[in-house]
Design a protein around this motif. Structure first.
Motif, PDB file in Angstrom:
ATOM      1  N   SER A 138      -8.258   6.967  -0.086  1.00 41.93           N
ATOM      2  CA  SER A 138      -8.724   5.608   0.021  1.00 41.93           C
ATOM      3  C   SER A 138      -7.692   4.816   0.634  1.00 41.93           C
ATOM      4  O   SER A 138      -7.846   4.175   1.558  1.00 41.93           O
ATOM      5  CB  SER A 138      -9.456   5.076  -1.319  1.00 41.93           C
TER       6      SER A 138
ATOM      7  N   VAL B 292      -8.045  11.306  -4.838  1.00 42.41           N
ATOM      8  CA  VAL B 292      -9.487  10.247  -4.367  1.00 42.41           C
ATOM      9  C   VAL B 292      -8.747   8.883  -4.033  1.00 42.41           C
ATOM     10  O   VAL B 292      -8.786   8.329  -3.029  1.00 42.41           O
ATOM     11  CB  VAL B 292     -10.486  10.024  -5.313  1.00 42.41           C
ATOM     12  N   PRO B 293      -8.065   8.201  -4.940  1.00 38.12           N
ATOM     13  CA  PRO B 293      -7.417   6.869  -4.762  1.00 38.12           C
ATOM     14  C   PRO B 293      -6.385   7.093  -3.588  1.00 38.12           C
ATOM     15  O   PRO B 293      -6.266   6.107  -2.560  1.00 38.12           O
ATOM     16  CB  PRO B 293      -6.785   6.260  -5.928  1.00 38.12           C
TER      17      PRO B 293
ATOM     18  N   HIS C 186      -6.938   5.298   4.247  1.00 36.12           N
ATOM     19  CA  HIS C 186      -8.103   4.925   4.837  1.00 36.12           C
ATOM     20  C   HIS C 186      -8.889   6.369   5.350  1.00 36.12           C
ATOM     21  O   HIS C 186      -9.158   6.441   6.464  1.00 36.12           O
ATOM     22  CB  HIS C 186      -7.733   4.217   5.834  1.00 36.12           C
ATOM     23  N   TYR C 187      -8.982   7.366   4.385  1.00 39.49           N
ATOM     24  CA  TYR C 187      -9.805   8.585   4.746  1.00 39.49           C
ATOM     25  C   TYR C 187     -11.170   8.406   4.086  1.00 39.49           C
ATOM     26  O   TYR C 187     -11.978   9.414   4.303  1.00 39.49           O
ATOM     27  CB  TYR C 187      -8.978   9.810   4.098  1.00 39.49           C
ATOM     28  N   LEU C 188     -11.490   7.483   3.394  1.00 39.47           N
ATOM     29  CA  LEU C 188     -12.703   7.487   2.608  1.00 39.47           C
ATOM     30  C   LEU C 188     -13.526   6.078   2.965  1.00 39.47           C
ATOM     31  O   LEU C 188     -14.292   5.585   2.285  1.00 39.47           O
ATOM     32  CB  LEU C 188     -12.377   7.372   1.275  1.00 39.47           C
ATOM     33  N   ARG C 189     -13.260   5.772   4.375  1.00 39.16           N
ATOM     34  CA  ARG C 189     -14.092   4.542   4.735  1.00 39.16           C
ATOM     35  C   ARG C 189     -15.372   4.844   4.892  1.00 39.16           C
ATOM     36  O   ARG C 189     -16.074   3.595   4.750  1.00 39.16           O
ATOM     37  CB  ARG C 189     -13.382   4.195   6.160  1.00 39.16           C
TER      38      ARG C 189
ATOM     39  N   GLU D  28     -18.501   2.308  -1.676  1.00 34.88           N
ATOM     40  CA  GLU D  28     -17.402   2.057  -2.363  1.00 34.88           C
ATOM     41  C   GLU D  28     -17.802   2.010  -3.898  1.00 34.88           C
ATOM     42  O   GLU D  28     -17.023   2.197  -4.576  1.00 34.88           O
ATOM     43  CB  GLU D  28     -16.782   0.791  -1.834  1.00 34.88           C
TER      44      GLU D  28
ATOM     45  N   THR E  29     -18.332   5.293  -5.231  1.00 36.92           N
ATOM     46  CA  THR E  29     -17.172   6.241  -5.455  1.00 36.92           C
ATOM     47  C   THR E  29     -16.183   5.766  -6.494  1.00 36.92           C
ATOM     48  O   THR E  29     -15.776   6.479  -7.254  1.00 36.92           O
ATOM     49  CB  THR E  29     -16.325   6.155  -4.062  1.00 36.92           C
ATOM     50  N   CYS E  30     -16.162   4.463  -6.516  1.00 36.15           N
ATOM     51  CA  CYS E  30     -14.992   3.845  -7.674  1.00 36.15           C
ATOM     52  C   CYS E  30     -15.668   4.192  -8.827  1.00 36.15           C
ATOM     53  O   CYS E  30     -14.862   4.193  -9.954  1.00 36.15           O
ATOM     54  CB  CYS E  30     -14.717   2.548  -7.229  1.00 36.15           C
TER      55      CYS E  30
ATOM     56  N   PHE F 104      -9.917   0.582  -5.418  1.00 30.35           N
ATOM     57  CA  PHE F 104     -11.137   0.214  -4.622  1.00 30.35           C
ATOM     58  C   PHE F 104     -11.355  -1.442  -4.956  1.00 30.35           C
ATOM     59  O   PHE F 104     -11.324  -1.954  -5.820  1.00 30.35           O
ATOM     60  CB  PHE F 104     -12.338   0.888  -4.713  1.00 30.35           C
TER      61      PHE F 104
ATOM     62  N   CYS G 101       0.914  -1.276   0.057  1.00 34.66           N
ATOM     63  CA  CYS G 101      -0.009   0.051  -0.014  1.00 34.66           C
ATOM     64  C   CYS G 101       0.791   1.214   0.044  1.00 34.66           C
ATOM     65  O   CYS G 101       0.456   2.265  -0.693  1.00 34.66           O
ATOM     66  CB  CYS G 101      -0.972  -0.047   1.173  1.00 34.66           C
TER      67      CYS G 101
END
Length: 354
Positions: A91, A87-88, A94-97, A101, A104-105, A181, A31
């Motif tokens: 993600s 955006v990715p 881990h700010y878009l939990r 999903e 968003t994707c 995602f 990651c």
């Protein structure tokens, strides 16, 4: 109860990364690599295209070419690509939990696909514009009017937005931009019909238009240069002939070469992505790492456009130097001292004085 258990399971599960999902590693290191790659490209794309936009704003000579409007359109589209690449990154960090999903994707994949379609269509429009300028120079001003130019730019955006719209209704997958995602990588599948639809209405026409127009442009320029060389060989000395060839050859050839380099790099960086897109759609090959590499190689073109243009176009380089003159006044002073003084044009744009 099921939703709460799913949330707990997802929070305790290891983070989703394409490299980790491919089996290379199940640690956070994968990651981190993906975040570094994406953030690095994001910074380059945003910074590079902001410079292009500012230089075009402050260099009036660049507006003498109608292609400048298409290049600025590409710059704005590529800038939005850079902004959307946050955006990715968010993600993976881990700010878009809390977001949906799937939506968003889908939205991210659709947005990037539309923006890159604008770049591709703009390159095709640029090649057509240069073709008209060289094949019909006397009627060019009546054929390419500001109103038609604005209408063409609006049409490019509308066409790009419509061509990828069926992906939201389950027809297929527009690309792998959202594969960062888990839902996009595992549940959103490509379909041969939709992939053929995109190739037939976007990739193939744009490539054919570019190949035809630039092939014709270079053939015409070569013929003009040959005729001028023969004329000077008959009626003047060799030295004067060489000067005349440089001065009177094909005036748009150098500018066309700059645009040809931009177009060539665009298709070189996008060709692996398109080939993988077709192979996976046909069920011949599928690999998550390949989708990651080809996708972000293609997205890196958003930075390469501004880099090639800044290195190839002399007027752009002058505008770039003018933009950064407050940062390096001594270096520019030494450069100006070596050159002959140039009279200041009374029509210079006061808004861009730096």
């Amino acid at each position: 109860m099921n939703s709460s258990s799913d949330v707990n399971q997802s929070s305790s599960s290891p983070p989703f990364c394409l490299l980790g999902a491919a089996g290379y590693s199940h640690r956070l290191d994968t990651c981190v690599v993906e975040v570094v790659v994406i953030l690095f490209l994001t910074v380059l794309i945003i910074a590079g295209n902001l410079v292009v936009i500012f230089v075009f704003h402050c260099a009036p000579l660049l507006h003498h070419h109608t292609t400048s409007h298409f290049i600025q359109t590409m710059a704005y589209a590529d800038l939005l690509v850079g902004v959307s690449c946050l955006v990715p990154s968010l993600s993976l960090l881990h700010y878009l939990r809390g977001l949906n999903e799937e939506f968003t994707c889908k939205a991210f994949g659709y947005m990037v696909s539309v923006l890159k379609s604008v770049s591709m269509a703009s390159l095709a429009c640029i090649s057509v514009d240069r073709y008209i300028a060289i094949t019909r120079p006397l009627s060019y001003a009546t054929l390419v009017t500001p109103c038609r130019l604005r209408a063409c730019i609006v049409l490019v955006w509308v066409y790009s937005a419509l061509i990828f719209l069926p992906s939201f209704f389950g027809w297929g997958k527009p690309g792998y931009h959202g594969d960062i995602f888990r839902w996009c990588a595992d549940s959103w599948k490509t379909r041969p019909a939709f992939s053929s639809f995109i190739v037939a209405l976007l990739y193939a026409p744009a490539a054919l238009i570019v190949c035809f127009t630039y092939g014709s442009i270079f053939r015409i320029c070569r013929q003009h240069t040959k005729e001028i060389t023969q004329r000077h060989a008959r009626f003047s000395s060799p030295t004067e002939g060489e000067r005349g060839e440089r001065a009177e050859g094909c005036p748009d050839k150098r500018y066309a070469m700059v645009l040809f380099r931009i177009t060539s790099v665009f298709y070189v960086l996008w060709m692996p992505y398109i080939l993988y897109f077709l192979l996976e759609s046909a069920g011949l090959y599928q690999h998550k790492v390949a989708s990651f590499l080809t996708t972000w190689l293609a997205i890196s073109n958003s930075f390469c456009n501004c880099l090639i243009y800044s290195l190839s176009n002399s007027v752009f380089r002058k505008g770039l130097g003018r933009l950064f003159s407050p940062l390096f006044p001594s270096c520019l002073g030494c450069t100006d001292a070596k050159k002959a003084p140039v009279p200041v044009s009374p029509r210079s744009d006061a808004r861009c004085q730096v």
